[in-house]
Design a protein around this motif. Structure first.
Motif, PDB file in Angstrom:
ATOM      1  N   GLN A  13       0.816  -1.407   0.007  1.00 48.85           N
ATOM      2  CA  GLN A  13       0.001   0.032   0.040  1.00 48.85           C
ATOM      3  C   GLN A  13       0.821   1.315  -0.227  1.00 48.85           C
ATOM      4  O   GLN A  13       0.862   1.948   1.031  1.00 48.85           O
ATOM      5  CB  GLN A  13      -1.161  -0.080   1.130  1.00 48.85           C
ATOM      6  CG  GLN A  13      -2.138  -1.148   1.037  1.00 48.85           C
ATOM      7  CD  GLN A  13      -2.774  -0.998  -0.373  1.00 48.85           C
ATOM      8  OE1 GLN A  13      -3.344  -0.129  -0.356  1.00 48.85           O
ATOM      9  NE2 GLN A  13      -2.316  -1.955  -1.240  1.00 48.85           N
ATOM     10  N   GLN A  14       1.497   1.579  -1.082  1.00 49.75           N
ATOM     11  CA  GLN A  14       2.425   2.563  -1.183  1.00 49.75           C
ATOM     12  C   GLN A  14       1.865   3.400  -2.493  1.00 49.75           C
ATOM     13  O   GLN A  14       0.900   3.252  -2.990  1.00 49.75           O
ATOM     14  CB  GLN A  14       3.661   1.939  -2.026  1.00 49.75           C
ATOM     15  CG  GLN A  14       4.387   0.918  -0.875  1.00 49.75           C
ATOM     16  CD  GLN A  14       5.412   0.083  -1.411  1.00 49.75           C
ATOM     17  OE1 GLN A  14       4.953  -1.079  -1.650  1.00 49.75           O
ATOM     18  NE2 GLN A  14       6.578   0.458  -2.132  1.00 49.75           N
ATOM     19  N   HIS A  50       3.097  -4.598   7.716  1.00 50.73           N
ATOM     20  CA  HIS A  50       3.068  -3.853   6.561  1.00 50.73           C
ATOM     21  C   HIS A  50       4.197  -4.604   5.587  1.00 50.73           C
ATOM     22  O   HIS A  50       5.291  -4.576   5.986  1.00 50.73           O
ATOM     23  CB  HIS A  50       3.377  -2.442   6.659  1.00 50.73           C
ATOM     24  CG  HIS A  50       2.409  -1.706   7.791  1.00 50.73           C
ATOM     25  ND1 HIS A  50       1.133  -0.943   7.254  1.00 50.73           N
ATOM     26  CD2 HIS A  50       2.194  -1.749   9.108  1.00 50.73           C
ATOM     27  CE1 HIS A  50       0.605  -0.333   8.369  1.00 50.73           C
ATOM     28  NE2 HIS A  50       1.040  -0.911   9.403  1.00 50.73           N
ATOM     29  N   ARG A  52       6.222  -3.799   2.243  1.00 51.70           N
ATOM     30  CA  ARG A  52       6.411  -2.920   0.980  1.00 51.70           C
ATOM     31  C   ARG A  52       7.360  -3.583   0.091  1.00 51.70           C
ATOM     32  O   ARG A  52       8.386  -4.137   0.094  1.00 51.70           O
ATOM     33  CB  ARG A  52       7.352  -1.772   1.908  1.00 51.70           C
ATOM     34  CG  ARG A  52       7.829  -0.576   0.850  1.00 51.70           C
ATOM     35  CD  ARG A  52       8.482   0.640   1.370  1.00 51.70           C
ATOM     36  NE  ARG A  52       9.268   0.330   2.525  1.00 51.70           N
ATOM     37  CZ  ARG A  52       9.557   1.144   3.562  1.00 51.70           C
ATOM     38  NH1 ARG A  52       8.871   2.307   3.364  1.00 51.70           N
ATOM     39  NH2 ARG A  52      10.237   1.184   4.682  1.00 51.70           N
ATOM     40  N   GLU A  70       6.993   5.189  -1.129  1.00 53.54           N
ATOM     41  CA  GLU A  70       6.641   5.299   0.338  1.00 53.54           C
ATOM     42  C   GLU A  70       5.133   4.849   0.376  1.00 53.54           C
ATOM     43  O   GLU A  70       4.525   4.948  -0.273  1.00 53.54           O
ATOM     44  CB  GLU A  70       6.610   6.933   0.400  1.00 53.54           C
ATOM     45  CG  GLU A  70       7.960   7.688   0.394  1.00 53.54           C
ATOM     46  CD  GLU A  70       9.185   6.916   1.121  1.00 53.54           C
ATOM     47  OE1 GLU A  70       8.910   6.793   2.552  1.00 53.54           O
ATOM     48  OE2 GLU A  70      10.093   6.629   0.928  1.00 53.54           O
ATOM     49  N   PHE A  71       4.923   4.632   1.844  1.00 58.31           N
ATOM     50  CA  PHE A  71       3.591   4.163   1.994  1.00 58.31           C
ATOM     51  C   PHE A  71       2.534   5.461   1.878  1.00 58.31           C
ATOM     52  O   PHE A  71       2.929   6.566   2.197  1.00 58.31           O
ATOM     53  CB  PHE A  71       3.428   3.865   3.542  1.00 58.31           C
ATOM     54  CG  PHE A  71       4.172   2.533   3.860  1.00 58.31           C
ATOM     55  CD1 PHE A  71       3.540   1.389   3.549  1.00 58.31           C
ATOM     56  CD2 PHE A  71       5.293   2.266   4.510  1.00 58.31           C
ATOM     57  CE1 PHE A  71       4.242   0.038   3.807  1.00 58.31           C
ATOM     58  CE2 PHE A  71       6.139   1.275   4.910  1.00 58.31           C
ATOM     59  CZ  PHE A  71       5.485   0.179   4.429  1.00 58.31           C
ATOM     60  N   SER A  76      -0.001   4.366   6.620  1.00 60.38           N
ATOM     61  CA  SER A  76       1.237   4.360   7.195  1.00 60.38           C
ATOM     62  C   SER A  76       1.410   3.479   8.361  1.00 60.38           C
ATOM     63  O   SER A  76       0.555   3.588   9.387  1.00 60.38           O
ATOM     64  CB  SER A  76       1.824   5.622   7.169  1.00 60.38           C
ATOM     65  OG  SER A  76       1.919   6.262   5.874  1.00 60.38           O
ATOM     66  N   VAL A  83       7.275  -3.706   9.735  1.00 63.27           N
ATOM     67  CA  VAL A  83       7.523  -3.571   8.096  1.00 63.27           C
ATOM     68  C   VAL A  83       8.381  -4.348   7.430  1.00 63.27           C
ATOM     69  O   VAL A  83       9.464  -4.574   8.385  1.00 63.27           O
ATOM     70  CB  VAL A  83       7.749  -2.147   8.060  1.00 63.27           C
ATOM     71  CG1 VAL A  83       8.104  -1.824   6.512  1.00 63.27           C
ATOM     72  CG2 VAL A  83       6.932  -1.233   8.425  1.00 63.27           C
TER      73      VAL A  83
END
Length: 189
Positions: A13-14, A50, A52, A70-71, A76, A83
Motif C-alpha cells: 500500500q504505497q 506492513h 513494502r 513510500e507508504f 502508514s 514492516v
C-alpha cells in the motif's frame, strides 16, 4: 479461523500504486476497507504487518528513492508495527516474515492489499503452503486491467475474480470485510 490471533498483512500500500500508468482498477474503496481493518487491529492490539515492495527495476512505481515507494499516508505504519520489504511478489521470500510470525506463535494471517493476482495471491499461496490458516479479504484487495495469455483484454474485476477463485478453498478462506468483521463481533461502518 480465530482472527483475533491472526496477523493483519497489508501488502504494497504505497503511493506508486496510484500511478495512472497502471490503468483501471477494481475496488476503489479497498484502501478504506484496509484502513477500517487496520483501525480495529490497532485498537485490539492484534499483530500488524506492513509489506513494502522495493523494486529492482528503476522504472517501477516502487523503485527505491522515489515517492512511489513510500507508504500511502492513510495506511502508514506506526513505529511499533512491523514492516517487511520484499523484492519479489511473495511477501515470505527473503523477508523474515515466516520467522517473525513463528517467533510470536502466530499461525493465522489475514491478507489485504495489491495486486490480487500478484503479491496477494503469491503470499496467500505460500502462507497456506507453510501451514498458516489464511484469510484473504477480497474487497480489501484490488488489481488492474490486463491482457491475458491469449491476448484477450480482461477488466480489473475479471482479473481479481480469477485470483480470488484460484485461492478460495484451496489456499485461503476468501471473504469480504463485512464477513470478516461480523465473525469478529464488529460491524463495518
Amino acid at each position: 479461523m480465530n482472527n483475533r490471533s491472526a496477523a493483519l498483512l497489508i501488502i504494497d500500500q504505497q503511493q506508486g500504486i496510484h500511478s495512472p500508468a497502471l490503468g483501471p482498477r477494481n475496488h476503489p474503496e479497498a484502501e478504506q476497507r484496509i484502513a477500517a481493518l487496520l483501525a480495529i487491529w490497532r485498537k485490539q492490539g492484534w499483530p500488524i504487518v506492513h509489506v513494502r515492495h522495493i523494486s529492482r527495476n528503476p522504472q517501477s512505481v516502487f523503485a527505491p528513492g522515489q515517492p512511489g515507494a513510500e507508504f500511502q499516508p492513510l495506511l502508514s505504519p506506526l513505529p511499533q508495527e512491523m514492516v517487511f520489504e520484499k523484492n519479489v511478489t511473495d511477501a515470505f521470500i527473503h523477508s523474515g516474515l515466516e520467522r517473525w510470525l513463528h517467533a510470536r506463535a502466530i499461525n493465522q494471517v489475514v491478507i489485504t492489499g495489491v495486486a490480487s493476482e500478484n503479491s496477494v495471491e503469491a503470499t496467500a499461496r505460500t502462507a497456506s503452503n507453510l501451514g498458516f490458516a489464511t484469510c484473504v479479504v477480497e474487497d480489501a484487495c484490488y488489481t488492474f486491467a490486463k491482457t491475458d495469455f491469449y491476448g484477450t483484454p480482461r477488466s480489473a474485476k475479471e482479473v481479481h475474480a480469477m485470483a480470488m477463485s484460484n485461492l478460495q478453498q484451496e489456499y485461503a478462506e476468501v471473504m469480504t470485510t463485512a464477513q470478516l468483521l461480523s465473525g469478529l463481533g464488529f460491524t463495518l461502518s
